[in-house]
Design an enzyme around this catalytic site. Structure first.
Site, PDB file in Angstrom:
ATOM      1  N   GLY A  19      83.619  22.558  67.983  1.00  0.00           N
ATOM      2  CA  GLY A  19      82.537  23.376  67.629  1.00  0.00           C
ATOM      3  C   GLY A  19      80.962  22.828  68.300  1.00  0.00           C
ATOM      4  O   GLY A  19      81.240  21.901  68.544  1.00  0.00           O
ATOM      5  N   ARG A  20      80.693  24.695  68.514  1.00  0.00           N
ATOM      6  CA  ARG A  20      79.559  23.870  69.315  1.00  0.00           C
ATOM      7  C   ARG A  20      78.136  24.903  68.449  1.00  0.00           C
ATOM      8  O   ARG A  20      78.168  26.420  68.212  1.00  0.00           O
ATOM      9  CB  ARG A  20      79.671  24.006  70.511  1.00  0.00           C
ATOM     10  CG  ARG A  20      78.078  24.467  71.334  1.00  0.00           C
ATOM     11  CD  ARG A  20      78.123  24.264  72.854  1.00  0.00           C
ATOM     12  NE  ARG A  20      78.268  22.538  73.331  1.00  0.00           N
ATOM     13  CZ  ARG A  20      79.017  22.883  74.267  1.00  0.00           C
ATOM     14  NH1 ARG A  20      79.231  23.498  75.449  1.00  0.00           N
ATOM     15  NH2 ARG A  20      79.240  21.474  74.578  1.00  0.00           N
ATOM     16  N   GLY A  21      77.134  24.609  68.487  1.00  0.00           N
ATOM     17  CA  GLY A  21      75.599  25.643  67.586  1.00  0.00           C
ATOM     18  C   GLY A  21      74.219  25.139  68.455  1.00  0.00           C
ATOM     19  O   GLY A  21      74.907  24.886  70.071  1.00  0.00           O
ATOM     20  N   GLY A  22      73.257  25.962  67.872  1.00  0.00           N
ATOM     21  CA  GLY A  22      71.863  25.444  69.703  1.00  0.00           C
ATOM     22  C   GLY A  22      71.724  24.230  69.094  1.00  0.00           C
ATOM     23  O   GLY A  22      71.366  23.977  69.600  1.00  0.00           O
ATOM     24  N   MET A  23      72.336  23.547  68.295  1.00  0.00           N
ATOM     25  CA  MET A  23      71.685  22.084  68.404  1.00  0.00           C
ATOM     26  C   MET A  23      72.697  20.646  68.747  1.00  0.00           C
ATOM     27  O   MET A  23      72.120  19.366  68.742  1.00  0.00           O
ATOM     28  CB  MET A  23      70.708  21.710  66.829  1.00  0.00           C
ATOM     29  CG  MET A  23      69.790  20.706  66.970  1.00  0.00           C
ATOM     30  SD  MET A  23      68.753  19.850  65.326  1.00  0.00           S
ATOM     31  CE  MET A  23      70.518  20.146  63.853  1.00  0.00           C
ATOM     32  N   ALA A  24      74.178  21.016  68.024  1.00  0.00           N
ATOM     33  CA  ALA A  24      74.449  19.623  68.052  1.00  0.00           C
ATOM     34  C   ALA A  24      76.159  20.602  68.394  1.00  0.00           C
ATOM     35  O   ALA A  24      75.837  21.365  68.478  1.00  0.00           O
ATOM     36  CB  ALA A  24      74.958  19.348  66.813  1.00  0.00           C
ATOM     37  N   VAL A  26      80.322  19.739  67.608  1.00  0.00           N
ATOM     38  CA  VAL A  26      81.042  18.998  66.261  1.00  0.00           C
ATOM     39  C   VAL A  26      82.392  18.754  67.097  1.00  0.00           C
ATOM     40  O   VAL A  26      82.892  19.402  67.482  1.00  0.00           O
ATOM     41  CB  VAL A  26      81.393  19.745  65.062  1.00  0.00           C
ATOM     42  CG1 VAL A  26      82.186  19.616  63.798  1.00  0.00           C
ATOM     43  CG2 VAL A  26      79.940  20.628  64.464  1.00  0.00           C
ATOM     44  N   LYS A  41      79.242  15.206  64.295  1.00  0.00           N
ATOM     45  CA  LYS A  41      78.178  15.870  64.659  1.00  0.00           C
ATOM     46  C   LYS A  41      77.478  15.172  65.297  1.00  0.00           C
ATOM     47  O   LYS A  41      76.500  14.622  64.429  1.00  0.00           O
ATOM     48  CB  LYS A  41      77.387  16.818  63.441  1.00  0.00           C
ATOM     49  CG  LYS A  41      76.505  17.799  64.039  1.00  0.00           C
ATOM     50  CD  LYS A  41      75.870  19.026  62.779  1.00  0.00           C
ATOM     51  CE  LYS A  41      75.787  19.696  62.915  1.00  0.00           C
ATOM     52  NZ  LYS A  41      74.721  20.168  61.504  1.00  0.00           N
ATOM     53  N   ASP A 146      67.847  27.924  55.826  1.00  0.00           N
ATOM     54  CA  ASP A 146      68.957  28.690  57.268  1.00  0.00           C
ATOM     55  C   ASP A 146      69.825  29.158  56.265  1.00  0.00           C
ATOM     56  O   ASP A 146      71.256  28.959  57.056  1.00  0.00           O
ATOM     57  CB  ASP A 146      69.003  27.453  57.997  1.00  0.00           C
ATOM     58  CG  ASP A 146      69.007  28.268  59.452  1.00  0.00           C
ATOM     59  OD1 ASP A 146      69.553  29.642  59.354  1.00  0.00           O
ATOM     60  OD2 ASP A 146      70.051  27.395  60.115  1.00  0.00           O
TER      61      ASP A 146
END
Length: 624
Positions: A19-24, A26, A41, A146
């Site tokens: 997984g990939r988000g705006g900050m980190a 996974v 994470k 959030d």
């Protein structure tokens, strides 16, 4: 070609990116000590030098680590790895990481992408699960800030899990607004009006975001859309959303009303706590009257034509027939939306453009007629309920748990168990929802409550209470035999409750001995660190609740290797500074060279003379 797995904290093997988000990012991980699968994470390397992102990431670990609830993704561990990314001048940049529960399932965003709209009963069930998690986090003093589909997971066995407390704050933090310099923290489609305006937030801000999420589950789109986050935030502050039924005719009057009550602009006018929001959703699901406040909110915008939901809603997944008021309501919203008339934006120059202007006008009219025709077809065919496979809810009351399992399997249903004191003998079911005899979809969840026996009392959740407050809470609950014991715990403040025996939430008689385990405020400095790499030792000390301070010492040991650890093996206060001597290469001292030169004198001299001069390295003599 094989490579050695990367290991964090001497314990967690880092696997594939999941997984990939705006900050980190996974990664799938493996806990080598406990032999279990985890999710790791890690803050993205390009953000590791930004103090704001470091603080936000560390806050997530602190906020979520103290939350222990089945509807919240559990945090197992956290640490920092300073040997990963080369920084300026060859220095290393610290990358913090969080080790968390691995959840096998899909995010709610992925589910929405596949299905657009969800069946109203499924949307209610998911939202109730989110509210259960929020009710608990709010009781523990944490506001998520959030809530959105990407931060909610549906597990493979159908459970709801809330995650990502990256911008969470304590309720008591009155300075915690939703804005930072030149930016808004959060996701625009789900911001509460107070968040969009940079005001302080509280638990009710989470409930507004949950209302936005519920709206999207029902309507297949958020309540407000725009070309930019600023445009969307402006709508949250100043515009009234349309009822979800405008976009999904399967939504009935009371569900409209509950959703719109959660989306009230004034936080004093919306739901005041997660429990009351969840209770109204349960009322909708079971066909009971909703609260007067929600009913009034719906009537104010013409959303609730009747006080109670039609019976099919209680059938966990059967869409409700379109109510006759939907058509007129849709027309009313379209006629009062303040949209300009067709051709309003055409200026006087259109007359000069002649045929071009008329072509634009004709095209707009044709599109409008096609839209009306398409809407009419959707309205006509949406009255037809999709085929569903239903079953009957069995009567579980009076059964033991083995019998409950057999009954649920027979009727192809799932069960969700809880327990509470009751006059019925221990182990017997005394309450269930939905009620027996109702028709529901196969695979629906039946919640049932098992008796813990007459005279028993549920042990209240006193985690993180002070010793004195915990004792008072237990006495108020009715317990008379209370004992305390201390335990070293780096994650819990001194004299704060860690756990109880019997465990919190279980039931016991009033004279049962309740042992309350509180934090001693002390921890033991880890042993066996000499000879290990500094990065591993510093992480180990930090996880133990200590503050490692590096002291470089010249040594023949491998550079970066720990030579000694102050107070190793001793118990010290949590947060104590521990000096760690780390080997560095010995310095090389400059040397002086001796240069000998032989100079032959001119022939007039009878014997040659030899002159010896000593000069610094690199120098040259004149021979005289």
């Amino acid at each position: 070609m094989t490579t050695t797995p990367r290991v964090l904290g001497g314990r967690y093997e880092v696997g594939e990116l999941i997984g990939r988000g705006g900050m980190a990012d996974v990664h799938l991980g493996h806990d080598t000590r406990l032999g279990r699968q985890v999710a790791i994470k890690m803050l993205r390397s390009e953000l590791a030098r930004d103090a704001n992102f470091l603080m936000r990431f560390r806050r997530e670990a602190q906020s979520a680590a103290g939350l222990n609830h089945p509807a919240i993704v559990a945090i197992f561990d956290s640490g920092e790895d300073d040997s990963v990314v080369e920084g300026p001048g060859g220095s290393h940049t610290t990358l913090p990481y969080i080790v968390m529960e691995y959840v096998d399932g899909l995010t709610l965003r992925q589910k929405l992408s596949a299905h657009q709209q969800l069946d109203p009963s499924e949307a209610i069930w998911i939202t109730e699960g989110i509210l259960d998690a929020l009710a608990y986090s709010h009781r523990m003093g944490i506001v998520h800030r959030d809530i959105k589909p990407a931060n909610v997971m549906i597990t493979s066995n159908g459970h709801v899990k809330v995650m990502d407390f990256g911008i969470a704050r304590a309720i008591a933090d009155t300075a915690a607004t939703m804005t930072q310099t030149q930016s808004v923290v959060g996701t625009a489609q789900y911001l509460s009006p107070e968040q969009a305006q940079g005001q302080t937030v509280d638990a009710r801000s989470d409930l507004y975001s949950t209302g936005c999420l519920l709206f999207e589950l029902l309507a297949g789109r958020p309540p407000f859309q725009g070309d930019s986050p600023v445009a969307i935030a402006y709508q949250h502050v100043g515009e009234t959303p349309q009822p979800p039924s405008v976009y999904n005719p399967a939504v009935g009057g009371d569900l409209d009303a509950v959703t719109l009550h959660a989306l009230a602009k004034d936080r004093e006018a919306r739901y005041q706590d997660a429990e009351s929001f969840s209770e109204d959703l349960e009322n909708v699901r079971l066909g009971r009257p909703i609260s007067a406040a929600a009913l009034g909110a719906g009537i104010a915008v013409g959303a609730a034509a009747t006080q109670t939901m039609p019976a099919p809603y209680s059938a966990a997944g059967t869409p409700t027939a379109v109510q006759p008021v939907i058509t007129s309501r849709r027309q009313r919203y379209e006629n009062t939306a303040g949209l300009p008339a067709v051709g309003h934006d055409l200026d006087e120059d259109d007359e000069k453009r002649g045929g071009a202007g008329r072509a634009v006008l004709i095209s707009l009219l044709v599109l409008a007629l096609l839209g009306l025709a398409g809407w009419g077809a959707v309205t006509l065919f949406s009255n037809q309920d999709p085929p569903v496979v239903t079953t009957t809810v069995p009567d579980l009351r009076g059964m033991d748990e083995a019998a409950v399992a057999r009954a649920l399997t027979t009727y192809k249903l799932q069960g969700e168990r809880s327990e509470a004191p009751n006059e019925l003998e221990a182990g017997k079911v005394f309450e269930q929802s939905p009620e027996p005899g109702l028709k529901v979809n196969e695979g629906s969840v039946v919640r049932y409550t098992v008796s813990t026996g007459p005279g028993s009392i549920a042990i209240p959740d006193i985690r993180n209470f002070d010793r004195k407050d915990a004792e008072q809470e237990l006495k108020q609950a009715g317990f008379t035999n209370i004992a305390f014991e201390e335990r070293d715990d780096p994650n819990t403040g001194k004299d704060k409750v860690i756990e109880t025996d019997p465990v919190i939430g279980s039931s016991a008689s009033k004279d049962t001995k309740i042992t309350v385990v509180v934090a001693s405020g002390k921890v033991q400095v880890p042993e066996g660190q000499v000879g290990r790499d500094w990065s591993l030792v510093s992480n180990e000390l930090a996880r133990a609740g200590l503050n490692p301070k590096r002291v470089d010492v010249e040594s023949n040991e491998t550079p970066g290797t720990v030579i000694s650890v102050e107070k190793e093996g001793k118990r010290v206060d949590v947060g104590s500074e521990i000096k760690v001597e780390v080997a560095t290469a010995p310095k090389v001292e400059p040397t002086t060279e001796t240069v000998t030169q032989t100079v032959t004198q001119p022939p007039a001299t009878t014997e040659p003379t030899t002159t010896t001069t000593t000069e610094p390295p690199g120098g040259g003599g004149n021979g005289n």
